[in-house]
Scaffold this motif. Sequence first.
Motif: not given
Lengths: 240, 240
Positions: A61, A71, A87, A91, A132, A135, A139, B128-129, B132-133, B135-136, B231, B233
């Motif tokens: 990003x 990411x 979606x 993003x 996941x 990710x 973090x 879930x998507x 994840x967004x 988290x990113x 993100x 959504x």
Amino acid sequence: MANRFVQKLCGLAELATDDRSAIEKATACPRRYVARQDLIREGDEPGPMFVMLEGWACRYKILPSGTRQIMAFLMPGDACDLHIKLLAEMDHSIQTLTPAMVATVSRADMQALMSGHPNVARAMYSAQLVDEGIMRAWIVSMGRRSSVERVAHLICELYLRARTIGLTGDDEFALPLSQLLLADALGMTAVHINRVLKELRLAGAMALARGSATILDPVKLIQIAGFNENYLHRRLRKAL
Amino acid sequence: MANRFVQKLCGLAELATDDRSAIEKATACPRRYVARQDLIREGDEPGPMFVMLEGWACRYKILPSGTRQIMAFLMPGDACDLHIKLLAEMDHSIQTLTPAMVATVSRADMQALMSGHPNVARAMYSAQLVDEGIMRAWIVSMGRRSSVERVAHLICELYLRARTIGLTGDDEFALPLSQLLLADALGMTAVHINRVLKELRLAGAMALARGSATILDPVKLIQIAGFNENYLHRRLRKAL
DNA sequence: CGAGTACTTGAAAGCCGTCAAGAAGGGTGG
DNA sequence: CCACCCTTCTTGACGGCTTTCAAGTACTCG
């Protein structure tokens, strides 16, 4: 030539011969990309799912200030988001880091593959859970680890991920990441990454050459990183 | 009394009356938890999926050094990982932050619900998507945003998430997070969070009181955060 | 062989963490 | 109802890690 996607999924569920051939069929027509080419950009409408067969890519990003944050790294065998078609827009962007072979699988084909092959579905869902976990580990690294720990931790992760798809030597593996890319992934500056790498090299833990990383002392590297591989879930549940 | 889970999923797909009642039935028997109670711990074998009906929780991990990193906040309507049963053990813990009502749904029940109600499945996958967004977005915040930007960004996110489940007032919303919790989520110290909050309050952007946050100037807060809501959504694909 | 990218190193500044101490608020038991 | 205690919040001073700025070297690609 091994299909790394099949290889990775085999590590996540028991796959029969026809499971494997069905996966290979779904990813039979990959497209070639050069390095630094966007597969999809932030704001784009999601299309088919991408599957990396050869080469590396990253999710990233660009912020208003112009800085970039990576990411996720995608290596051979990695697939992008399963249900992304749900979606309206992406993003984030996805870009190749090296020349790459990337297959695309439509949501319908993937649905068909998964409903016809339950164990493939299990493997795909497990792969998503691992992603996941990665990710979340990032973090944790960004939040609570020092820069040296952060670099060491990422190298441990990438080494193990590369090993599960058979891309590692004994103590060395191909790592096509410039120091600038590492910096953008770890939330640091390229200058500081350079100093940290020097420190890790002088400590005898690891060394990074152009295009490859060498683990000089695995125990020391793991200790510096405070690395616990549990989030990669290489040991899955045997039976449901 | 609204079922926040139903309310959230309704925002993610078109749900018919029987879709909604099927969801309500699956989450009909929640259990009450007190604050600071672990729902599941790192290393535990995953069990049924958790669904937050009332109260807040968080995903977290304790590092060897004793510091804690929070990787996600769960508010009413949020569900934990769909296919978590596929994994042999949890790579992080989940703990309530307030008294809470939490429903558990077995993987079999969830499979049945989703296969019998395709639009519920779509909503679950979309949720879930979005997770994840989020988290990113946290990775981006930790990597490339200053502490002031980071705090502002998190407040923007939590405000919008709270609004979609109808838990916000005009410019205020319930935020049951101590400064220590915010610090553990943002990778900072409680001392520094305190200074940042003071700065945001003096700037007239936002104020945090015990248990609630007030958005004093939405435009200013969004500008400080560099916030882009894409993100989350909230605008999903209308048709497949 | 030239140009651009990647790497390396030094010096100085700044953000944030650490340490310390006190104030404020909430809950519990007498 | 009040006293006490503990958690949370607040503020100051200091130190260190990381960034920024700058300059120079090495490497790769056309």
